[in-house]
Design a protein around this motif. Structure first.
Motif, short mmCIF file in Angstrom:
data_model
loop_
_atom_site.label_atom_id
_atom_site.label_comp_id
_atom_site.label_asym_id
_atom_site.label_seq_id
_atom_site.Cartn_x
_atom_site.Cartn_y
_atom_site.Cartn_z
N VAL A 5 0.85 -1.19 0.00
CA VAL A 5 0.00 0.00 0.00
C VAL A 5 0.89 1.24 0.00
O VAL A 5 1.87 1.31 0.72
CB VAL A 5 -0.93 0.00 1.23
N ALA A 11 -5.17 0.12 -2.06
CA ALA A 11 -5.78 -0.82 -1.12
C ALA A 11 -5.11 -2.17 -1.33
O ALA A 11 -4.91 -2.59 -2.46
CB ALA A 11 -7.28 -0.94 -1.37
N ASP A 12 -4.75 -2.84 -0.25
CA ASP A 12 -4.15 -4.16 -0.41
C ASP A 12 -5.23 -5.23 -0.44
O ASP A 12 -6.42 -4.95 -0.28
CB ASP A 12 -3.09 -4.43 0.66
N GLU A 15 -7.56 -5.46 2.61
CA GLU A 15 -8.55 -4.38 2.65
C GLU A 15 -9.66 -4.62 1.64
O GLU A 15 -10.85 -4.43 1.95
CB GLU A 15 -7.88 -3.03 2.38
N ALA A 16 -9.29 -5.04 0.45
CA ALA A 16 -10.30 -5.33 -0.58
C ALA A 16 -11.14 -6.54 -0.17
O ALA A 16 -12.36 -6.55 -0.37
CB ALA A 16 -9.63 -5.56 -1.93
N ALA A 18 -11.93 -7.48 2.85
CA ALA A 18 -12.88 -7.01 3.87
C ALA A 18 -13.98 -6.15 3.25
O ALA A 18 -15.15 -6.27 3.62
CB ALA A 18 -12.13 -6.23 4.95
N TYR A 19 -13.61 -5.29 2.31
CA TYR A 19 -14.57 -4.42 1.64
C TYR A 19 -15.65 -5.24 0.96
O TYR A 19 -16.84 -4.97 1.09
CB TYR A 19 -13.82 -3.54 0.62
N ASP A 84 -10.24 6.38 2.81
CA ASP A 84 -11.01 5.15 2.64
C ASP A 84 -11.77 5.13 1.32
O ASP A 84 -11.93 4.08 0.71
CB ASP A 84 -12.00 4.96 3.81
N LYS A 87 -9.47 4.00 -1.35
CA LYS A 87 -9.30 2.54 -1.22
C LYS A 87 -10.52 1.81 -1.76
O LYS A 87 -10.39 0.80 -2.45
CB LYS A 87 -9.04 2.17 0.24
N ALA A 91 -10.75 -0.79 -4.88
CA ALA A 91 -11.35 -2.12 -4.79
C ALA A 91 -12.42 -2.31 -5.86
O ALA A 91 -12.46 -3.35 -6.53
CB ALA A 91 -11.94 -2.33 -3.40
#
Length: 157
Positions: A5, A11-12, A15-16, A18-19, A84, A87, A91
């Motif tokens: 990141v 976004a790693d 993070e993606a 979780a998104y 955010d 990010k 994603a």
């Protein structure tokens, strides 16, 4: 491939993951890790090439446009780090990039000057923009891009 990141992506994978998990999007988790990482890199590249951001680079030698110094959102709040919403936009584009080219080669697009149905012929205006747009991404980034005189976010074609 290891992606970082702020160096390779906004976004790693975690993070993606979780998104999309909270949104119930299984198409993301169905892809293997290498494909998800590559899609995040492509999405970040697309964002880098298509938007002019508020604020200025924190460090002129940083590889990506975020983080930014002096950046404020449309509500006037100071924006620290990678927002955010950037990010999330990364994603969203990465999900598309799993199955489609974000910037496929196009001859022309935009304003049609003439059209013929028999033997299909289409003519475009010289200033007609080519390329794809992603309205959901534009909405996520509203307030983080530089506006023009008429208030429309500036996107690089």
């Amino acid at each position: 491939m290891t992606v970082a990141v702020g160096v390779d992506v906004y976004a790693d994978r975690a993070e993606a993951d979780a998104y999309f998990a909270v949104r119930g999007v299984t198409a993301w988790s169905d892809a293997d890790e290498a494909a998800r990482d590559a899609a995040l890199v492509r999405a970040t590249g697309w964002l880098e090439g298509h938007y002019r951001w508020v604020g200025r680079l924190v460090d002129p030698s940083q590889p990506l446009a975020w983080p930014r110094a002096g950046a404020r959102d449309s509500e006037g709040r100071v924006v620290d780090g990678i927002p955010d919403r950037v990010k999330a936009a990364c994603a969203e584009l990465a999900l598309i990039a799993l199955t489609q080219d974000l910037a496929p080669p196009l001859e022309r697009g935009g304003r049609v000057l003439s059209e013929r149905v028999g033997s299909v012929e289409i003519s475009y205006a010289a200033e007609a923009p080519a390329g794809r747009s992603f309205p959901a991404v534009d909405a996520l980034l509203r307030g983080l891009t530089r506006p023009t005189e008429n208030g429309v976010p500036v996107r690089r074609a």
